[in-house]
Write an enzyme that holds these catalytic residues in place. Structure first.
Site, PDB file in Angstrom:
ATOM      1  N   ALA A 132       0.827  -1.213   0.000  1.00 51.29           N
ATOM      2  CA  ALA A 132       0.000   0.000   0.000  1.00 51.29           C
ATOM      3  C   ALA A 132       0.859   1.261   0.000  1.00 51.29           C
ATOM      4  CB  ALA A 132      -0.926   0.002   1.214  1.00 51.29           C
ATOM      5  N   GLY A 133       2.165   1.083  -0.107  1.00 48.46           N
ATOM      6  CA  GLY A 133       3.072   2.243  -0.095  1.00 48.46           C
ATOM      7  C   GLY A 133       3.312   2.788  -1.488  1.00 48.46           C
ATOM      8  N   ARG A 167      21.073   7.084   9.993  1.00 49.77           N
ATOM      9  CA  ARG A 167      21.054   5.790   9.312  1.00 49.77           C
ATOM     10  C   ARG A 167      21.018   4.630  10.329  1.00 49.77           C
ATOM     11  NH1 ARG A 167      21.888   4.092   4.111  1.00 49.77           N
ATOM     12  NH2 ARG A 167      22.695   1.981   3.925  1.00 49.77           N
ATOM     13  N   ASN A 208      14.164  -0.878  11.220  1.00 52.81           N
ATOM     14  CA  ASN A 208      13.675  -1.785  10.173  1.00 52.81           C
ATOM     15  C   ASN A 208      14.184  -3.213  10.301  1.00 52.81           C
ATOM     16  OD1 ASN A 208      11.965  -0.014   8.869  1.00 52.81           O
ATOM     17  ND2 ASN A 208      13.541   0.774   7.498  1.00 52.81           N
ATOM     18  N   ASN A 247      14.945  -0.070   2.863  1.00 53.58           N
ATOM     19  CA  ASN A 247      16.279   0.343   3.336  1.00 53.58           C
ATOM     20  C   ASN A 247      16.504   0.115   4.816  1.00 53.58           C
ATOM     21  OD1 ASN A 247      17.687   1.193   1.079  1.00 53.58           O
ATOM     22  ND2 ASN A 247      16.473   3.078   0.967  1.00 53.58           N
ATOM     23  N   ASP A 270      20.608   2.402  -8.571  1.00 50.73           N
ATOM     24  CA  ASP A 270      21.880   3.130  -8.651  1.00 50.73           C
ATOM     25  C   ASP A 270      22.532   2.894 -10.016  1.00 50.73           C
ATOM     26  OD1 ASP A 270      21.693   3.888  -5.820  1.00 50.73           O
ATOM     27  OD2 ASP A 270      21.978   1.763  -5.476  1.00 50.73           O
ATOM     28  N   HIS A 325      23.969   0.143  -0.900  1.00 50.89           N
ATOM     29  CA  HIS A 325      23.041   1.126  -1.464  1.00 50.89           C
ATOM     30  C   HIS A 325      23.024   2.320  -0.510  1.00 50.89           C
ATOM     31  CE1 HIS A 325      19.583   3.109  -3.116  1.00 50.89           C
ATOM     32  NE2 HIS A 325      18.932   2.985  -1.967  1.00 50.89           N
TER      33      HIS A 325
HETATM   34  P1  NAX Z   1       6.158   4.119   1.897  1.00 44.35           P
HETATM   35  O1  NAX Z   1       6.270   4.662   3.276  1.00 44.35           O
HETATM   36  O2  NAX Z   1       5.336   4.857   0.893  1.00 44.35           O
HETATM   37  O3  NAX Z   1       5.571   2.641   1.961  1.00 44.35           O
HETATM   38  C1  NAX Z   1       6.090   1.686   2.819  1.00 44.35           C
HETATM   39  C2  NAX Z   1       4.951   0.704   3.090  1.00 44.35           C
HETATM   40  O4  NAX Z   1       5.512  -0.389   3.813  1.00 44.35           O
HETATM   41  C3  NAX Z   1       3.838   1.295   3.934  1.00 44.35           C
HETATM   42  O5  NAX Z   1       2.600   1.075   3.277  1.00 44.35           O
HETATM   43  C4  NAX Z   1       3.925   0.512   5.240  1.00 44.35           C
HETATM   44  O6  NAX Z   1       2.664   0.281   5.842  1.00 44.35           O
HETATM   45  C5  NAX Z   1       4.553  -0.787   4.753  1.00 44.35           C
HETATM   46  N1  NAX Z   1       5.213  -1.572   5.787  1.00 44.35           N
HETATM   47  C6  NAX Z   1       5.907  -1.120   6.874  1.00 44.35           C
HETATM   48  N2  NAX Z   1       6.332  -2.154   7.614  1.00 44.35           N
HETATM   49  C7  NAX Z   1       5.903  -3.273   6.987  1.00 44.35           C
HETATM   50  C8  NAX Z   1       5.989  -4.661   7.272  1.00 44.35           C
HETATM   51  N3  NAX Z   1       6.599  -5.091   8.380  1.00 44.35           N
HETATM   52  N4  NAX Z   1       5.422  -5.533   6.418  1.00 44.35           N
HETATM   53  C9  NAX Z   1       4.774  -5.115   5.311  1.00 44.35           C
HETATM   54  N5  NAX Z   1       4.627  -3.810   4.991  1.00 44.35           N
HETATM   55  C10 NAX Z   1       5.189  -2.909   5.817  1.00 44.35           C
HETATM   56  O7  NAX Z   1       7.657   3.908   1.384  1.00 44.35           O
HETATM   57  P2  NAX Z   1       8.166   3.669  -0.110  1.00 44.35           P
HETATM   58  O8  NAX Z   1       8.435   4.979  -0.759  1.00 44.35           O
HETATM   59  O9  NAX Z   1       7.265   2.720  -0.804  1.00 44.35           O
HETATM   60  O10 NAX Z   1       9.602   3.009   0.192  1.00 44.35           O
HETATM   61  C11 NAX Z   1       9.708   1.721   0.727  1.00 44.35           C
HETATM   62  C12 NAX Z   1      11.151   1.403   1.079  1.00 44.35           C
HETATM   63  O11 NAX Z   1      11.977   1.430  -0.092  1.00 44.35           O
HETATM   64  C13 NAX Z   1      11.788   2.405   2.064  1.00 44.35           C
HETATM   65  O12 NAX Z   1      12.520   1.682   3.036  1.00 44.35           O
HETATM   66  C14 NAX Z   1      12.743   3.187   1.170  1.00 44.35           C
HETATM   67  O13 NAX Z   1      13.802   3.739   1.909  1.00 44.35           O
HETATM   68  C15 NAX Z   1      13.197   2.111   0.208  1.00 44.35           C
HETATM   69  N6  NAX Z   1      13.837   2.530  -1.041  1.00 44.35           N
HETATM   70  C16 NAX Z   1      14.843   1.758  -1.524  1.00 44.35           C
HETATM   71  C17 NAX Z   1      15.492   2.050  -2.707  1.00 44.35           C
HETATM   72  C18 NAX Z   1      16.586   1.195  -3.227  1.00 44.35           C
HETATM   73  O14 NAX Z   1      17.188   1.555  -4.245  1.00 44.35           O
HETATM   74  N7  NAX Z   1      16.934   0.062  -2.624  1.00 44.35           N
HETATM   75  C19 NAX Z   1      15.141   3.284  -3.472  1.00 44.35           C
HETATM   76  C20 NAX Z   1      13.788   3.803  -3.158  1.00 44.35           C
HETATM   77  C21 NAX Z   1      13.405   3.751  -1.700  1.00 44.35           C
HETATM   78  O15 NAX Z   1      14.017   4.831  -1.042  1.00 44.35           O
END
Ligand code: NAX
Length: 326
Positions: free
Chosen positions: A13-14, A98, A105, A131, A159, A187
């Site tokens: 849902a994110g 960080r 997380n 992350n 990246d 990353h």
């Molecule tokens: P959002 O805050 O829009 O969505 C995250 C979703 O995860 C929320 O709906 C939340 O309810 C859900 N969630 C939280 N804990 C959970 C769990 N235990 N089980 C299932 N769902 C859970 O974040 P969004 O922009 O979608 O980013 C998600 C993650 O991707 C973040 O940690 C972000 O830092 C990371 N990213 C990683 C990138 C990469 O290159 N590896 C780049 C993009 C992004 O920054």
């Protein structure tokens, strides 16, 4: 038509989830002959929003979407899944270091590792996007030791894509003219996008582009691209992150082209003097859904230092989560 593949997306849902689910259902990852059943996994407070996403997916009437399942926990959500996109995690909040993010997380990936091991299909492959993705993947795989090594990888493809695009724009060529753009390490801003072995139309990048620009603006732009997007958009990268996650799993699923390599954070076995066991991004080739780290690339002092610095950062992250490692 093949029989449907079960594909889990956590954080469904994110923001990234919203972009990712529609690309998956459209066939962008597994191809137009491969139906899928989506397993959308969230936390209890997000289930209402998730129902809305499910309604929209249904409204799109995707021919390849053969089912939608929703779960508020990974044990139910990962039942029988063949592929898993582990996106759900807390984003870094204002004033959060960080180290705070790592500790907030980390526990998510203990539970998800255990659930992958006990509930997923035997052929499951997972990519960690949430992350800090390298260290989360380390936690996850450490809690899923029953799975073959290397089934849980982390995403550095965004990246790589950012680096490819910067090189292509500067040289005035297409992204498809850039080859062998590998990202080493974490990353995080310590990653090393290795422009020294990347190519433009098959020739070394340094034949076309200025070394000072490569070591300066290029490196900084790639490292700080995430923050630049937050500044401009008021929200972190979502569609480009989803696209990179598709690229990552598409490479796992279909393999890499002859002579080409892609960046993927995988368990190190000491390649390029990186401590064994870290989840470190390397250039890899893939065939039959198994990757091979590209070995034997000669790195000079400049690259060696950067490769080591990112490994050092990952060792520090590993120390911070020692209590979460099984
Ligand atoms: P959002 O805050 O829009 O969505 C995250 C979703 O995860 C929320 O709906 C939340 O309810 C859900 N969630 C939280 N804990 C959970 C769990 N235990 N089980 C299932 N769902 C859970 O974040 P969004 O922009 O979608 O980013 C998600 C993650 O991707 C973040 O940690 C972000 O830092 C990371 N990213 C990683 C990138 C990469 O290159 N590896 C780049 C993009 C992004 O920054």
């Amino acid at each position: 038509m093949n029989s449907p593949l079960r594909v889990a997306v956590t954080g469904a849902a994110g923001n990234i989830g919203y972009a990712l689910l529609f690309r998956l259902a459209a066939g962008d990852c597994y191809g137009m002959e491969q139906p899928i059943i989506l397993h959308m996994v969230e936390i209890p407070p997000a289930m209402k929003a998730l129902e809305g996403v499910a309604m929209e997916l249904s409204d799109a009437a995707f021919p390849l979407l053969h089912g939608i399942e929703m779960a508020d926990n990974p044990n139910d959500g990962f039942k029988g899944v063949n592929q898993a996109f582990l996106v759900g995690a807390m984003p870094r909040g204002a004033g959060m270091e960080r180290a705070d993010l790592i500790q907030a997380n980390g526990p998510i990936f203990v539970a998800q590792g255990k659930a992958l091991e006990s509930a997923a299909a035997a052929d499951v492959h997972a990519v960690v996007v949430g992350n800090p993705c390298n260290t989360n993947a380390l936690i996850c795989s450490s809690n899923a030791r029953g799975l073959p090594a290397g089934r849980i990888t982390a995403m550095t493809r965004l990246d790589q894509n950012r680096a490819v695009s910067q090189l292509a724009n500067k040289a005035g060529v297409l992204a498809s003219d850039i080859g062998r753009m590998a990202v080493y390490g974490n990353h995080s801003p310590t990653m090393f996008p290795d422009f020294l072995h990347a190519t433009i139309k098959g020739q070394p990048v340094a034949d076309t582009l200025d070394q000072a620009w490569l070591e300066g603006d290029f490196m900084t732009t790639v490292a700080k691209r995430g923050s630049a997007i937050i500044k401009a958009r008021g929200a972190s990268s979502a569609a480009s992150a989803a696209s990179a996650a598709i690229d990552h799993m598409k490479s796992v699923w279909h393999g890499t082209a002859d002579g080409e390599w892609v960046s993927m954070a995988v368990p190190s076995r000491g390649e390029y003097s990186v401590p064994a066991g870290l989840i470190y991004s390397y250039p890899v080739t893939i065939s039959n859904r198994a990757y091979q780290i590209v070995e034997g690339i000669e790195h000079g002092q400049y690259a060696q230092k950067k490769i080591a610095a990112s490994a050092d950062e990952l060792v520090r992250e590993r120390d911070l989560v020692a209590d979460l490692l099984a």
